[in-house]
Design an enzyme around this catalytic site. Structure first.
Site, PDB file in Angstrom:
ATOM      1  CD1 TRP A 102      -2.104  -2.306   1.609  1.00 32.25           C
ATOM      2  CD2 TRP A 102      -3.021  -1.130  -0.056  1.00 32.25           C
ATOM      3  NE1 TRP A 102      -3.122  -3.051   1.082  1.00 32.25           N
ATOM      4  CE2 TRP A 102      -3.709  -2.367   0.059  1.00 32.25           C
ATOM      5  CE3 TRP A 102      -3.426  -0.226  -1.041  1.00 32.25           C
ATOM      6  CZ2 TRP A 102      -4.778  -2.703  -0.764  1.00 32.25           C
ATOM      7  CZ3 TRP A 102      -4.492  -0.573  -1.871  1.00 32.25           C
ATOM      8  CH2 TRP A 102      -5.151  -1.796  -1.731  1.00 32.25           C
ATOM      9  CG  ASP A 172      -3.573   4.090   4.017  1.00 34.10           C
ATOM     10  OD1 ASP A 172      -4.633   3.929   4.662  1.00 34.10           O
ATOM     11  OD2 ASP A 172      -3.303   3.442   2.984  1.00 34.10           O
ATOM     12  CE  LYS A 196      -8.045  -2.426   4.856  1.00 29.84           C
ATOM     13  NZ  LYS A 196      -8.132  -3.714   4.166  1.00 29.84           N
TER      14      LYS A 196
END
Length: 360
Positions: A102, A172, A196
């Site tokens: 990511w 993030d 999530k």
């Protein structure tokens, strides 16, 4: 109906009390005679839902008054572009830390808008650790420094927050937000996809310091301007209303548990139980430096990868689902976000011990 223990990295489990509350209110929210999905986002009923959700999130995270909380769309991936579009603010250079998949995606997108300096990378060890802070090569003129506190695929997590001085720190937090307390004041901007620890896929949370908005790159689309969303209370366009509502129910659930300190204790116990099972066995292994292991995403391999398929099939038969590792790393991955009960981790650990006894 029997619910499974869903170890998916996302979309992930939601707390059962939240789902039960949503079911109870599905056809008629608070006597309105309609579902939240049917409400105008500008009507009084939904406005009260939205305001309560933001208020509860601010309480949970102790968000300072000089930060805006935005409820957006586009996932964390849209933020890979929105961050440089909004935070360059006349500068051309940005610092990024690369700790996995990511991070790399964020870096690739930022390069379309800025001169990206990769201040640190753990590529040399296969992204199984966090680069020591004293090794970072930061720019003197960076508009901000971006990092990914937890890499969902590799299971690597920062055990500390970088100290960046006057340079805004951007994070993030898609896979760690709400899993424990965090000092929001140390960040210029935090963003997180909801799927999530917050709610269903489709909602994105952005927490941004007020002084960092209002000066976008020329040509920035209106929908990518944080100030537009802040000035319109995240309702410049029709927001993901049902996702916002469910997020609000999750925030209420967390507050009912005792907040993020209580949630952190639960999450630490869950992670420790699973890592102890892996480390106490010659049959299972985790490649990540123990000092940088994720509480949320636990990858592991079997000594004999030929048994992977059998392991997954037997686990699924017991209601332990979505354990297959990401295709880029293989093996297994157990994502144990907030909504995964301790009973689910215990069931997985018991199965792992039984499987090893029979197949090891």
């Amino acid at each position: 109906m029997t619910r499974v223990f869903n170890f998916s990295a996302g979309p992930a489990m939601l707390p059962e009390p939240v789902l039960e509350k949503a079911r109870e209110e599905m056809l008629d929210w608070n006597g309105t005679g309609m579902s939240v999905m049917e409400m105008s986002h500008r009507g009084k009923a939904f406005m009260s839902i939205a305001e309560a959700a933001e208020r509860d999130l601010r309480t949970l995270m102790e968000i300072p008054d000089n930060y805006k909380v935005l409820f957006l769309q586009g996932g964390a991936s849209a933020q890979f572009a929105m961050v440089p579009m909004n935070l360059l603010r006349g500068k051309k250079r940005v610092d990024y830390v690369n700790t996995g998949a990511w991070s790399k995606k964020a870096i690739e997108e930022a390069r379309k808008y800025a001169d990206v300096n990769v201040a640190a990378s753990s590529a040399a060890d296969g992204f199984n650790s966090v680069p020591a802070f004293e090794t970072w090569q930061r720019s003197e003129d960076a508009a901000y420094l971006h990092y990914t506190p937890n890499e969902t695929i590799g299971g690597v997590e920062f055990p500390w927050i970088p100290e960046t001085g006057d340079v805004p720190l951007v994070a993030d937090m898609s896979s760690t937000i709400l899993s424990r307390p965090v000092d929001v004041s140390r960040f210029g901007l935090i963003y997180a996809g909801a799927q999530k620890n917050i709610g269903p896929a489709g909602l994105t949370i952005v927490i941004v310091r007020e002084d960092l908005i209002g000066e976008t790159l020329a040509g920035t689309p209106t929908m990518f301007d944080y100030k537009v969303h802040a000035d319109n209370d995240s309702m410049y366009n029709t927001p993901p209303t049902y996702g916002w509502y469910l997020a609000g129910l999750v925030f209420q659930w967390l507050l009912g548990l005792g907040g993020l300190k209580a949630m952190a204790q639960i999450n630490e116990r869950k992670a420790r139980k699973l890592y102890d099972a892996i480390d106490g066995s010659d049959f299972y292994a985790n490649p990540v430096d123990p000092a940088c292991r994720s509480w949320m995403n636990v990858p592991f391999t079997l000594a004999n990868p030929d048994l992977d398929g059998e392991f997954l099939k037997e686990a699924a038969a017991l209601g332990l689902t979505t354990l297959k590792g990401h295709r880029s790393v293989g093996g297994m991955r157990a994502s144990i976000y907030n909504a995964m009960p301790e009973a689910g981790v215990s069931a997985l650990v018991d199965f792992m011990a039984d499987f090893e006894q029979r197949k090891g």
